[in-house]
Design a protein around this motif. Structure first.
Motif, mmCIF file in Angstrom:
data_model
loop_
_atom_site.group_PDB
_atom_site.id
_atom_site.type_symbol
_atom_site.label_atom_id
_atom_site.label_comp_id
_atom_site.label_asym_id
_atom_site.label_seq_id
_atom_site.Cartn_x
_atom_site.Cartn_y
_atom_site.Cartn_z
ATOM 1 N N GLY A 56 0.797 -1.221 0.000
ATOM 2 C CA GLY A 56 0.000 0.000 0.000
ATOM 3 C C GLY A 56 0.827 1.268 0.000
ATOM 4 O O GLY A 56 0.291 2.372 -0.138
ATOM 5 N N SER A 57 2.137 1.136 0.149
ATOM 6 C CA SER A 57 3.053 2.281 0.102
ATOM 7 C C SER A 57 4.408 1.781 -0.365
ATOM 8 O O SER A 57 4.697 0.577 -0.316
ATOM 9 C CB SER A 57 3.182 2.936 1.476
ATOM 10 N N CYS A 58 5.235 2.698 -0.834
ATOM 11 C CA CYS A 58 6.567 2.316 -1.303
ATOM 12 C C CYS A 58 7.529 3.480 -1.083
ATOM 13 O O CYS A 58 7.264 4.604 -1.509
ATOM 14 C CB CYS A 58 6.536 1.937 -2.786
ATOM 15 N N ARG A 59 8.649 3.181 -0.436
ATOM 16 C CA ARG A 59 9.692 4.175 -0.203
ATOM 17 C C ARG A 59 10.871 3.858 -1.118
ATOM 18 O O ARG A 59 11.397 2.748 -1.089
ATOM 19 C CB ARG A 59 10.141 4.137 1.255
ATOM 20 N N VAL A 60 11.261 4.841 -1.916
ATOM 21 C CA VAL A 60 12.293 4.638 -2.931
ATOM 22 C C VAL A 60 13.488 5.539 -2.646
ATOM 23 O O VAL A 60 13.323 6.728 -2.336
ATOM 24 C CB VAL A 60 11.759 4.940 -4.347
ATOM 25 N N LEU A 61 14.680 4.979 -2.779
ATOM 26 C CA LEU A 61 15.916 5.759 -2.737
ATOM 27 C C LEU A 61 16.494 5.762 -4.141
ATOM 28 O O LEU A 61 16.928 4.724 -4.646
ATOM 29 C CB LEU A 61 16.911 5.139 -1.750
ATOM 30 N N GLU A 62 16.476 6.921 -4.795
ATOM 31 C CA GLU A 62 17.004 7.050 -6.155
ATOM 32 C C GLU A 62 18.333 7.788 -6.067
ATOM 33 O O GLU A 62 18.372 8.990 -5.779
ATOM 34 C CB GLU A 62 16.027 7.808 -7.058
ATOM 35 N N ILE A 63 19.411 7.091 -6.331
ATOM 36 C CA ILE A 63 20.757 7.626 -6.135
ATOM 37 C C ILE A 63 21.280 8.210 -7.442
ATOM 38 O O ILE A 63 21.261 7.562 -8.491
ATOM 39 C CB ILE A 63 21.693 6.525 -5.613
ATOM 40 N N GLY A 64 21.773 9.459 -7.366
ATOM 41 C CA GLY A 64 22.288 10.112 -8.560
ATOM 42 C C GLY A 64 21.192 10.406 -9.553
ATOM 43 O O GLY A 64 21.257 10.009 -10.723
ATOM 44 N N ALA A 65 20.168 11.127 -9.118
ATOM 45 C CA ALA A 65 18.948 11.304 -9.919
ATOM 46 C C ALA A 65 19.091 12.292 -11.069
ATOM 47 O O ALA A 65 18.164 12.436 -11.865
ATOM 48 C CB ALA A 65 17.807 11.756 -9.012
ATOM 49 N N GLY A 66 20.229 12.981 -11.168
ATOM 50 C CA GLY A 66 20.373 13.967 -12.239
ATOM 51 C C GLY A 66 19.377 15.091 -12.077
ATOM 52 O O GLY A 66 19.324 15.747 -11.044
ATOM 53 N N HIS A 67 18.537 15.302 -13.089
ATOM 54 C CA HIS A 67 17.502 16.330 -13.024
ATOM 55 C C HIS A 67 16.112 15.733 -12.810
ATOM 56 O O HIS A 67 15.107 16.403 -13.014
ATOM 57 C CB HIS A 67 17.528 17.195 -14.278
ATOM 58 N N GLY A 68 16.051 14.450 -12.418
ATOM 59 C CA GLY A 68 14.777 13.881 -12.000
ATOM 60 C C GLY A 68 13.902 13.309 -13.091
ATOM 61 O O GLY A 68 12.681 13.209 -12.916
ATOM 62 N N VAL A 69 14.497 12.879 -14.208
ATOM 63 C CA VAL A 69 13.698 12.325 -15.306
ATOM 64 C C VAL A 69 12.916 11.099 -14.863
ATOM 65 O O VAL A 69 11.734 10.935 -15.197
ATOM 66 C CB VAL A 69 14.612 11.973 -16.503
ATOM 67 N N PHE A 70 13.552 10.210 -14.098
ATOM 68 C CA PHE A 70 12.877 8.998 -13.650
ATOM 69 C C PHE A 70 12.081 9.235 -12.372
ATOM 70 O O PHE A 70 11.127 8.513 -12.084
ATOM 71 C CB PHE A 70 13.896 7.869 -13.463
ATOM 72 N N THR A 71 12.457 10.234 -11.614
ATOM 73 C CA THR A 71 11.728 10.571 -10.397
ATOM 74 C C THR A 71 10.272 10.885 -10.699
ATOM 75 O O THR A 71 9.374 10.539 -9.923
ATOM 76 C CB THR A 71 12.375 11.784 -9.697
ATOM 77 N N ASP A 72 10.021 11.530 -11.812
ATOM 78 C CA ASP A 72 8.648 11.846 -12.223
ATOM 79 C C ASP A 72 7.774 10.600 -12.267
ATOM 80 O O ASP A 72 6.628 10.602 -11.804
ATOM 81 C CB ASP A 72 8.649 12.503 -13.608
ATOM 82 N N HIS A 73 8.305 9.516 -12.823
ATOM 83 C CA HIS A 73 7.538 8.278 -12.948
ATOM 84 C C HIS A 73 7.249 7.675 -11.572
ATOM 85 O O HIS A 73 6.149 7.155 -11.331
ATOM 86 C CB HIS A 73 8.299 7.274 -13.804
ATOM 87 N N LEU A 74 8.215 7.727 -10.691
ATOM 88 C CA LEU A 74 8.043 7.159 -9.351
ATOM 89 C C LEU A 74 7.006 7.936 -8.561
ATOM 90 O O LEU A 74 6.139 7.356 -7.900
ATOM 91 C CB LEU A 74 9.383 7.167 -8.613
ATOM 92 N N ALA A 75 7.111 9.261 -8.633
ATOM 93 C CA ALA A 75 6.153 10.100 -7.913
ATOM 94 C C ALA A 75 4.740 9.911 -8.465
ATOM 95 O O ALA A 75 3.760 9.923 -7.715
ATOM 96 C CB ALA A 75 6.576 11.564 -8.016
ATOM 97 N N ALA A 76 4.621 9.739 -9.791
ATOM 98 C CA ALA A 76 3.304 9.555 -10.409
ATOM 99 C C ALA A 76 2.632 8.272 -9.932
ATOM 100 O O ALA A 76 1.400 8.199 -9.861
ATOM 101 C CB ALA A 76 3.443 9.546 -11.928
ATOM 102 N N LEU A 77 3.425 7.265 -9.578
ATOM 103 C CA LEU A 77 2.860 6.014 -9.080
ATOM 104 C C LEU A 77 2.371 6.137 -7.635
ATOM 105 O O LEU A 77 1.604 5.290 -7.161
ATOM 106 C CB LEU A 77 3.902 4.899 -9.154
ATOM 107 N N GLY A 78 2.850 7.170 -6.930
ATOM 108 C CA GLY A 78 2.460 7.362 -5.543
ATOM 109 C C GLY A 78 3.522 6.971 -4.539
ATOM 110 O O GLY A 78 3.242 6.893 -3.333
ATOM 111 N N ALA A 79 4.745 6.720 -5.013
ATOM 112 C CA ALA A 79 5.835 6.359 -4.107
ATOM 113 C C ALA A 79 6.357 7.593 -3.379
ATOM 114 O O ALA A 79 6.239 8.724 -3.861
ATOM 115 C CB ALA A 79 6.970 5.707 -4.887
ATOM 116 N N GLU A 80 6.929 7.360 -2.207
ATOM 117 C CA GLU A 80 7.670 8.405 -1.506
ATOM 118 C C GLU A 80 9.130 8.224 -1.891
ATOM 119 O O GLU A 80 9.687 7.130 -1.733
ATOM 120 C CB GLU A 80 7.492 8.302 -0.005
ATOM 121 N N VAL A 81 9.743 9.278 -2.421
ATOM 122 C CA VAL A 81 11.053 9.145 -3.038
ATOM 123 C C VAL A 81 12.073 10.067 -2.388
ATOM 124 O O VAL A 81 11.830 11.265 -2.220
ATOM 125 C CB VAL A 81 10.990 9.466 -4.554
#
Length: 271
Positions: A56-81
């Motif tokens: 029901g929830s997901c906590r993600v650690l994205e290392i070296g995210a650059g400008h957040g291109v992939f972060t957008d997808h994670l946030a859209a799914l509802g993850a805490e990043v």
């Protein structure tokens, strides 16, 4: 080149070059080519979606995210990043880009490894990052202590270990790199970089010799990485594929060239 020397040089280069207005796409196959980009996005979304379904929830650690291109997808799914960057300039871009996202936390990670203390997470992502880290096996080993039982690890867009690759693979890779440099109008830079690499004479003032740390130690040892992950996860899948910067060379390489790049997806983290 010591780790401390590398760290100072990379931090300086990235702080100068990776701020607002910097375009990562031309030199990043996983951003430039739709098929490669989709491969990474699909892998990231799949592991996060699985955790969300189970917990029901997901906590993600994205290392070296650059400008957040992939972060957008994670946030859209509802993850805490939690997104990390060693470049202060990139941190500023990330904080501006995600200023309205309560579930996205930007962390300035000064050594670029992501192993700094933080909350337990369900998924760890390294996208085009491991080949920048001198002791990538040590960094991965340390960060796995933050992965909750049942969690996942995803890493993509790292060069296969050179000594294990065929001569054909290495020649195709280097030839594609020089042709790409030619189309960019900076062939001389590419040749000079390759000459320094062949001589083992690296220039701390040149981003080609510091940011792309994999050239110092012959790529990323995918088998050694698997050996770190396998005791910690129920399933570890290795994905080998062809990757280069130029679009037409990517199209051609996908059909005839041997793999030169890899990704790893590990799921079912053990306690």
């Amino acid at each position: 080149m010591t780790h401390a020397d590398w760290l100072r040089a990379v931090a300086q280069h990235q702080s100068v070059a990776h701020g607002a207005g910097h375009d990562h796409v031309p030199g990043s196959p996983h951003l430039r080519h739709a098929a490669l980009h989709s491969r990474v996005v699909t892998a990231c979304r799949s592991v996060v979606a699985d955790v969300l379904r189970e917990r029901g929830s997901c906590r993600v650690l994205e290392i070296g995210a650059g400008h957040g291109v992939f972060t957008d997808h994670l946030a859209a799914l509802g993850a805490e990043v939690w997104v990390t960057e060693m470049s202060r300039a990139s941190v500023d871009v990330l904080r501006s880009r995600f200023s309205g996202y309560e579930r996205v936390h930007v962390v300035h990670d000064e050594d670029g490894t992501g192993v700094a203390r933080g909350p337990e997470v369900d998924v760890v992502l390294y996208i085009s990052v491991l080949h920048h880290i001198p002791d990538y096996l040590g960094a991965v080993t340390a960060v796995l202590d933050r992965v909750a039982p049942g969690g996942a690890f995803v890493s993509f867009q790292d060069p296969l270990w050179y000594p294990r690759r065929s001569r054909t693979s290495l020649l195709a890779d280097r030839g594609a790199y020089l042709l790409w440099r030619l189309t960019r109008g900076n062939l001389r830079r590419g040749v000079a970089s390759m000459v320094r690499r062949a001589r083992g004479a690296y220039d701390l003032n040149n981003p080609s010799d510091t940011v792309e740390y994999h050239v110092v130690r012959d790529g990323v040892d995918e088998q050694a990485l698997m050996a770190v992950l396998e005791p910690r996860f129920a399933t570890v899948d290795l994905h080998r594929y062809w990757s280069t910067q130029a679009r037409w060379l990517q199209w051609l390489g996908e059909r005839i060239a041997p793999a030169n790049t890899f990704g790893v997806v590990a799921t079912g983290g053990r306690p």
